[in-house]
Design an enzyme around this catalytic site. Sequence first.
Site, PDB file in Angstrom:
ATOM      1  N   TYR A 166       1.181  -1.046  -0.048  1.00 18.60           N
ATOM      2  CA  TYR A 166       0.072  -0.113   0.093  1.00 18.60           C
ATOM      3  C   TYR A 166       0.891   1.116   0.014  1.00 18.60           C
ATOM      4  O   TYR A 166       2.017   1.082  -0.496  1.00 18.60           O
ATOM      5  CB  TYR A 166      -1.034  -0.115   1.343  1.00 18.60           C
ATOM      6  CG  TYR A 166      -2.129   0.940   0.891  1.00 18.60           C
ATOM      7  CD1 TYR A 166      -2.965   0.363  -0.288  1.00 18.60           C
ATOM      8  CD2 TYR A 166      -2.607   2.171   1.658  1.00 18.60           C
ATOM      9  CE1 TYR A 166      -4.125   1.267  -0.621  1.00 18.60           C
ATOM     10  CE2 TYR A 166      -3.588   2.601   1.023  1.00 18.60           C
ATOM     11  CZ  TYR A 166      -4.480   2.380  -0.063  1.00 18.60           C
ATOM     12  OH  TYR A 166      -5.365   3.193  -0.208  1.00 18.60           O
TER      13      TYR A 166
ATOM     14  N   LYS B 172      -6.232  -2.090  -1.141  1.00 17.64           N
ATOM     15  CA  LYS B 172      -7.192  -1.942   0.292  1.00 17.64           C
ATOM     16  C   LYS B 172      -7.619  -3.200   0.698  1.00 17.64           C
ATOM     17  O   LYS B 172      -7.797  -3.427   1.822  1.00 17.64           O
ATOM     18  CB  LYS B 172      -8.306  -0.848  -0.264  1.00 17.64           C
ATOM     19  CG  LYS B 172      -7.597   0.650   0.384  1.00 17.64           C
ATOM     20  CD  LYS B 172      -7.887   0.941   1.782  1.00 17.64           C
ATOM     21  CE  LYS B 172      -7.159   2.176   2.043  1.00 17.64           C
ATOM     22  NZ  LYS B 172      -8.009   3.466   1.785  1.00 17.64           N
TER      23      LYS B 172
END
Length: 647
Positions: free
Chosen positions: A195, A266
Amino acid sequence: MMSLNSSSVVKSSISGVSWTQSQSVRLSVRRPMVVAMVNSNGRPERSVGVSVDGAVKDVNAPVAVEVADSESKKPTAVVGGGVEDVYGEDSATEDHFITPWSVSVASGYSLLRDPHHNKGLAFTEKERDAHYLRGLLPPVVVNHDLQVKKMMHNIRQYEVPLQRYQAMMDLQERNERLFYKLLIENIEELLPIVYTPTVGEACQKYGTIFKNPQGLYISLKDKGKVLEILKNWPQKKIQVIVVTDGERILGLGDLGCQGMGIPVGKLSLYTALGGIRPSACLPITIDVGTNNEKMLNDEFYIGLRQRRASGKEYAELMNEFMSAVKQNYGEKVLIQFEDFANHNAFDLLEKYRTTHLVFNDDIQGTASVVLAGLISALKLVGGSLADHKFLFLGAGEAGTGIAELIALEISKQTNAPLEETRKKIWLVDSKGLIVRSRLDSLQHFKKPWAHDHEPVNKFLDAVKAIKPTVLIGSSGAGQTFTKEVVEAMSSFNEKPIILALSNPTSQSECTAEQAYTWSEGRTIFASGSPFAPVEYNGKVYVSGQSNNAYIFPGFGLGLIISGAIRVHDEMLLAASEALAEQVTQEHFDNGLIYPPFTNIRKISAHIAAKVAAKAYELGLASRLPQPENLVAYAESCMYSPKYRNYR
């Protein structure tokens, strides 16, 4: 077809296929394909028929979760984040057997290329014989832990973060359980890879590095066919959708269709940190074009080559999408809006929050994690939230979302009207301090923050005029917390609280080293992207990371295990309080206002429990009865990446 056992016969004549099983089987008919059934010798038997969604389970294997407290009620929800555990993957231990019949396993070659069931060199000798793997693998059999060790060794050989990202994505496409075990056990090292900040670069170069499609792509060309597209996705029991239109990817702007890296990243964190089973997660990109000329002129760009649609055309596609999701997956599927531009983000959240289970991480998730950090910071500086004055640089989704949640928490603590508590919070946008004289020209989401004050154009002047105790950056503009700004904050605060939240690292308002150096080591600092520890005057300072990953995985799990049908602001406050409670005195002694990520799954379980409890309290939960020990229940519902033994 040979039978598994002569007892408890189960038969089907669908497509001319019949079989017998000694234990209960869940059945659902799909399109005809080659499948493997097990004969009396324990080997799969090749046959053409229908795919069977079933698992031969241990007759004693539990179907529902029982929490640790023996006095507690037995919840009706099955394991795995509220998603039916068709294959016994979560309720089974490593000693139980499952049958990977959800896809074609007529050959070992196919099984090795199925990321959901592939174990690589961890297939046992018995499994290699039973599933036609003999000779397709080297003779060595290794365990899961050794595979993790080897993968971490390989990943660390790459010096460029994007190469590490690609290695992780390749692993996810090859061996899903190894990917999640690796990520869970090395979360602090790998979180910045899968991420922020690395995912931002991956999105910028998504067309170049694109190999295998992940998730669903819905474009303007698909208008009228959205429901049909959703039905093309192989998994039917979806619990969490992360959707983006790619217009505001992190602090990088409009990346169009290449923003898909954000929903994919996510959702990998929903699984790794929140325990939601991967098969229950669906990443989606809505492609309505892009205004990024670089993308439009890039021969490797993967999206529509047109200017971004807006207005009625955009609204109609989004409305069709939201209706189709509800029709296909039901009332309780969580839809997380991700990286939409301000004008659409607020409108979509406002439009659908009363009809769908929706959550905007940029507005609500960011607000919740920042509020948690502020609650923790109060233990270092003293006083209550109402005693402090807040100044924001940035009045978009994140800035106004954080400001509103702070105002709500102060209102809750003091019983003061929300209109009054908002007056403790000031915002600066690109035109300067937001004041009442600008009211007519302000966007609707900025108007509640227009207070009585003379106009101030420059940010440094606003800092000196307002004299805040807390400075929060959510502007997406790097290096805006200058030396003069930090020194000004330090001149009227013994311990200034400075939060530089913009992502990725290049867009951060200041670095940790700058904050500690310019404040002479007095600041309480946290950032959106990670920074290395800083040594100043012989002392090492470890800054906290105000990362949404603290909140959204546990928040989503809490919604799922309670069967929540809507998101309420009080659930966000509950999540903030739960996160703040996880910060110990040891963490405070090290200057941290957030707990380490090493214990993130337990943190997520506590957040899930608080969110679920609030859902039950507000009458928004549908999964009854309520478990008495919600923390234990949340932990028991979490997906485990351990390998399962195959018959």
